[in-house]
Design a protein around this motif. Structure first.
Motif, PDB file in Angstrom:
ATOM      1  N   GLY A  11       0.813  -1.207   0.000  1.00 35.88           N
ATOM      2  CA  GLY A  11       0.000   0.000   0.000  1.00 35.88           C
ATOM      3  C   GLY A  11       0.847   1.256   0.000  1.00 35.88           C
ATOM      4  N   LEU A  12       1.960   1.229   0.724  1.00 34.37           N
ATOM      5  CA  LEU A  12       2.855   2.374   0.745  1.00 34.37           C
ATOM      6  C   LEU A  12       3.410   2.669  -0.640  1.00 34.37           C
ATOM      7  CD1 LEU A  12       4.955   1.727   3.984  1.00 34.37           C
ATOM      8  CD2 LEU A  12       3.375   3.623   3.607  1.00 34.37           C
ATOM      9  N   VAL A  13       3.744   1.615  -1.385  1.00 33.31           N
ATOM     10  CA  VAL A  13       4.404   1.763  -2.679  1.00 33.31           C
ATOM     11  C   VAL A  13       3.395   1.912  -3.812  1.00 33.31           C
ATOM     12  CG1 VAL A  13       6.054   0.697  -4.266  1.00 33.31           C
ATOM     13  CG2 VAL A  13       6.325   0.404  -1.812  1.00 33.31           C
ATOM     14  N   GLY A  14       2.185   1.385  -3.632  1.00 34.23           N
ATOM     15  CA  GLY A  14       1.171   1.475  -4.673  1.00 34.23           C
ATOM     16  C   GLY A  14       1.245   0.378  -5.714  1.00 34.23           C
ATOM     17  N   ILE A  15       1.662  -0.837  -5.318  1.00 33.93           N
ATOM     18  CA  ILE A  15       1.690  -1.977  -6.226  1.00 33.93           C
ATOM     19  C   ILE A  15       0.982  -3.149  -5.553  1.00 33.93           C
ATOM     20  CG2 ILE A  15       3.798  -1.228  -7.378  1.00 33.93           C
ATOM     21  CD1 ILE A  15       5.365  -3.241  -5.768  1.00 33.93           C
ATOM     22  N   GLY A  16       0.966  -4.299  -6.223  1.00 37.56           N
ATOM     23  CA  GLY A  16       0.246  -5.453  -5.700  1.00 37.56           C
ATOM     24  C   GLY A  16       0.919  -6.148  -4.534  1.00 37.56           C
ATOM     25  N   GLY A  17       2.241  -6.060  -4.443  1.00 38.13           N
ATOM     26  CA  GLY A  17       2.957  -6.615  -3.303  1.00 38.13           C
ATOM     27  C   GLY A  17       3.555  -7.985  -3.491  1.00 38.13           C
ATOM     28  N   GLY A  18       3.313  -8.629  -4.634  1.00 35.66           N
ATOM     29  CA  GLY A  18       3.865  -9.963  -4.837  1.00 35.66           C
ATOM     30  C   GLY A  18       5.376  -9.988  -4.857  1.00 35.66           C
ATOM     31  N   ILE A  19       5.984  -8.891  -5.300  1.00 36.76           N
ATOM     32  CA  ILE A  19       7.441  -8.842  -5.377  1.00 36.76           C
ATOM     33  C   ILE A  19       8.069  -8.822  -3.984  1.00 36.76           C
ATOM     34  CG2 ILE A  19       7.796  -6.331  -5.394  1.00 36.76           C
ATOM     35  CD1 ILE A  19       9.702  -6.851  -7.819  1.00 36.76           C
TER      36      ILE A  19
END
Length: 251
Positions: free
Chosen positions: A142-150
């Protein structure tokens, strides 16, 4: 209308990332910046492409019996609300990007020196800790604005959550649910700004990533070795880490 060359790069990005269960959101954003895209619609485009790729990946992984639904509920139960919460937090950009880049760099190096776990090898962490792991990863996403799978995939490899292909499947589903939550927020914001029409001009990117992602997940699911998939995961994480550190250095 999106530049023609952008569709080609999105195709190859989706292909590479889908092989290990990722959506490619961080790289889509970088490519859009290079194409001179309005920064206000960047997250929505990247998230929409993420969803397109990982929806196809999730369906293929599910049909192959690689998705462990009960354990994914544990991982995702806290990730979705915490991803939303992470999007509300503001940190000094250089501080956050530096810390994030170093964390990803450490994850990629750990994966480089780790071999796939033998089938049946027990996990290093108890299952009750999985909501904590998913929640922390969702908050960071959420902080970065991506899905988080990485972020999630290296952690799952390190704690021996499951076989390599099951981890790729888990990452794909994790990205899907978090990207859907993020896109809902972006759509609500853009609805009142008049940017929806500008956003719709980039629709050709969706079929490009859909086709690239489907080919990538087929290669990753059926053709590539476990060790090769781990090394590719490490490489993709390393690329993102170096790009973040480069940005933090102000170069």
């Amino acid at each position: 209308m999106a530049p023609v060359w952008l569709g080609g790069f999105f195709f190859f990005t989706a292909f590479a990332y889908a092989m290990v269960g990722f959506g490619g959101g961080s790289t889509y954003t970088a490519l859009l910046v290079l194409a001179g895209t309005d920064y206000t619609i960047l997250p929505a485009i990247s998230l929409a492409c993420n969803i397109t790729v990982v929806t196809g990946s999730t369906v293929r992984f599910a049909r192959a019996g690689l998705i462990r639904w009960r354990r994914l509920v544990l991982l995702c139960s806290a990730s979705i609300p915490l991803a939303w919460l992470g999007g509300l937090v503001e940190l000094p950009e250089r501080v956050f990007v530096t810390v994030l880049g170093l964390a990803l760099l450490a994850s990629s190096m750990a994966l480089v020196f780790r071999n796939p776990s033998p089938r049946g090898s027990p996990p290093r962490l108890p299952r009750w800790s999985e909501p904590v792991l998913g929640g922390c990863t969702g908050f960071l996403a959420g902080l970065v604005g991506i899905g988080g799978g990485i972020f999630l995939a290296p952690l799952l490899h390190l704690v021996r959550w499951g076989p390599v292909r099951e981890i790729a499947a888990a990452a794909a589903f994790f990205i899907l649910v978090n990207s859907l939550a993020g896109l809902a927020g972006q759509a609500q914001r853009l609805a009142g700004s008049g940017e929806i029409d500008t956003l719709l001009a980039y629709w050709p990117l969706l079929p490009a990533v859909l086709i690239g992602g489907q080919i990538g997940v087929w290669v990753g699911r059926d053709k590539a070795s476990d060790l090769w998939l781990i090394r590719l995961t490490a490489l993709l994480v390393l690329v993102v880490a170096l790009r973040l550190l480069w940005r933090a250095a102000g170069i």
